[in-house]
Design an enzyme around this catalytic site. Structure first.
Site, PDB file in Angstrom:
ATOM      1  CD  GLU A 243      -2.858   1.181   2.389  1.00 47.71           C
ATOM      2  OE1 GLU A 243      -2.710   0.376   3.329  1.00 47.71           O
ATOM      3  OE2 GLU A 243      -3.824   1.956   2.304  1.00 47.71           O
ATOM      4  CG  ASN A 374       2.407  12.288   7.404  1.00 47.11           C
ATOM      5  OD1 ASN A 374       2.289  11.486   6.473  1.00 47.11           O
ATOM      6  ND2 ASN A 374       2.046  13.551   7.313  1.00 47.11           N
TER       7      ASN A 374
END
Ligand SMILES: Cc1cc2nc3c(=O)[nH]c(=O)nc-3n(C[C@H](O)[C@H](O)[C@H](O)COP(=O)(O)OP(=O)(O)OC[C@H]3O[C@@H](n4cnc5c(N)ncnc54)[C@H](O)[C@@H]3O)c2cc1C
Length: 413
Positions: A243, A374
């Site tokens: 992914e 993140n």
């Protein structure tokens, strides 16, 4: 075309095919005619690509692919620039397909992979749960063996495209008596099963691209398991890695939702290109956008050349979301409060309506969450690329059952 065309021949054939069989970007009448905004239209478009030899370009021939090289893929991509291409098959082609190729049985590969590239099946990813996003190994959805079948009960969330998916790649707990990473298995779920309920979740863009998915006594055949029982964490890690690589290296194939191109077009439309600050910000965005695209391209070439990116895939994903964040600031500099005016239906006068830019501004932050936030990407890079100290994981060795009791003790009354 010769048996094995050169990349140049392949690119020419693709250009000729696309001119006849794909809508051009910005041609609304053609979009409508091809039904590009419908699942049926997308499936039909991919089928026509497949039948002409332009789908699964680098995938093995035995699973329906073309068995060609990355140069052929590049030649196709260049020819496809400026055309609408099927875009709802990303989870199948970028994530679960490569996972199945790595961990599936031969029967599973022969059964499922050709239908990922011929337009038959759209897939979704059933990983995240209300209490298990970054800590996806903390999932609670259960898969229990009953004779020859598995019975699934639980809830998933943020499932992109579940509303249109034919099948889903699910991870569920098959053994709660062992530490959380050791008792998970991966399954293939038919999304049309009567025990599957899909409820849309509306996001800030006004659309509902993702969903809650409830699984109530969904019965799966024994061969729906991917890989070994209780070894699903390895399959999940592989799919998550695919992914990140797919998202991070996708910029070569598609443009970011908020790119230099879209914002500079917006600046022209609102007459701000004379402003020195806007010019400065656009030049900056162009530089980082180009650097990001080059990084993505380079990493995709490594993937296609068989070089394992492993944890390095997180770098391109992180770079993409950092660029998107900066692009939001540039769009804000250019448009300011005018970006508030947004009407996807086109009821506003055109001069007051900047749907693509506003859509990008509202939607872009999701890129720093989807496929691992993140913070999680930085953790992966720190630990596995840079060899820095691991985050402490106090729950790694504790059986999942006991862990749950420690976190949420049962009521005493
Ligand atoms: C657009 C979009 C599409 C998505 N599509 C899918 C999909 O198709 N299928 C699917 O299964 N899921 C999907 N997701 C879900 C996505 O994978 C999760 O949202 C993501 O993993 C974060 O989980 P969470 O939302 O539960 O946040 P949490 O895990 O609760 O995180 C909350 C905050 O804590 C921080 N945090 C958590 N753990 C750590 C840590 N160890 N170190 C440092 N910081 C930490 C996070 O960075 C975040 O800022 C999608 C999400 C988005 C935005």
């Amino acid at each position: 075309m010769a048996d094995t065309p050169t990349p140049a021949e392949y690119g020419q054939a693709a250009a000729a095919f696309l001119a006849e069989h794909a809508p051009r970007v910005g041609d609304d009448a053609a979009r409508e005619a091809y039904g590009i905004d419908t699942v049926k239209g997308q499936k039909a478009l991919l089928k026509s690509f497949y039948e002409a030899g332009f789908s699964g370009i680098t995938w093995p021939k035995e699973y329906g692919g073309q068995g060609l090289t990355d140069e052929h893929q590049l030649a196709f991509n260049q020819a496809a620039n400026g055309y609408e291409t099927p875009n709802i098959f990303g989870i199948a082609q970028g994530m679960f397909g490569p996972t199945l190729m790595g961990m599936g049985t031969e029967e599973q590969k022969l059964e499922w992979i050709p239908k990922m590239i011929n337009g038959d099946h759209v897939w979704c990813q059933l990983f995240s749960e209300p209490g298990a996003g970054s800590d996806v190994a903390g999932l609670r959805t259960r898969a229990e063996r009953d004779g020859d079948e598995w019975v699934i009960n639980g809830q998933k969330v943020w499932t992109s495209g579940a509303q249109r998916a034919d099948y889903g790649a699910l991870i569920a707990r098959t053994d709660p008596s062992v530490p959380k990473h050791n008792g998970i298995s991966m399954f293939i779920v038919d999304m049309r099963d009567p025990g599957v309920t899909v409820r849309p979740l509306k996001q800030a863009t006004g659309e509902a691209p993702f969903n809650e998915v409830f699984l109530d006594n969904v019965r799966l055949p024994a061969d729906a398991i991917v890989g070994e029982e209780n070894a699903g964490w390895a399959a999940a890690v592989l799919m998550l890695r695919n992914e990140r690589i797919s998202i991070g290296t996708g910029a070569r194939r598609t443009t970011r939702p908020l790119s230099y191109q879209s914002i500079s077009a917006f600046a022209k439309k609102v007459g701000r290109t004379e402003d020195p600050i806007v010019r400065d910000r656009l030049a900056h965005l162009y530089s980082i956008d180009t650097a990001g695209t080059l990084l993505s391209t380079r990493m995709r070439q490594e993937v296609d050349a068989g070089i394992e990116l492993r944890a390095r895939g997180s770098i391109a994903k992180l770079a993409g979301s950092a660029i998107s964040r900066q692009a939001i600031d540039v769009a804000d500099e250019v448009g300011g409060s005018e970006l508030i005016s947004w009407d996807r239906q086109g009821n506003e006068p055109a001069e007051l309506n900047y749907p693509d830019t506003t859509y990008g501004v509202v939607g872009a932050p999701g890129g720093g969450i989807a496929g691992g936030t993140n913070e999680i990407q930085r953790g992966i890079i720190g630990e596995r690329v840079l060899g820095l100290a691991k985050d402490p994981q106090l729950d790694r060795e504790i059986p999942f059952n006991e862990l749950r009791a420690m976190i949420a003790p049962p009521p005493t009354r």
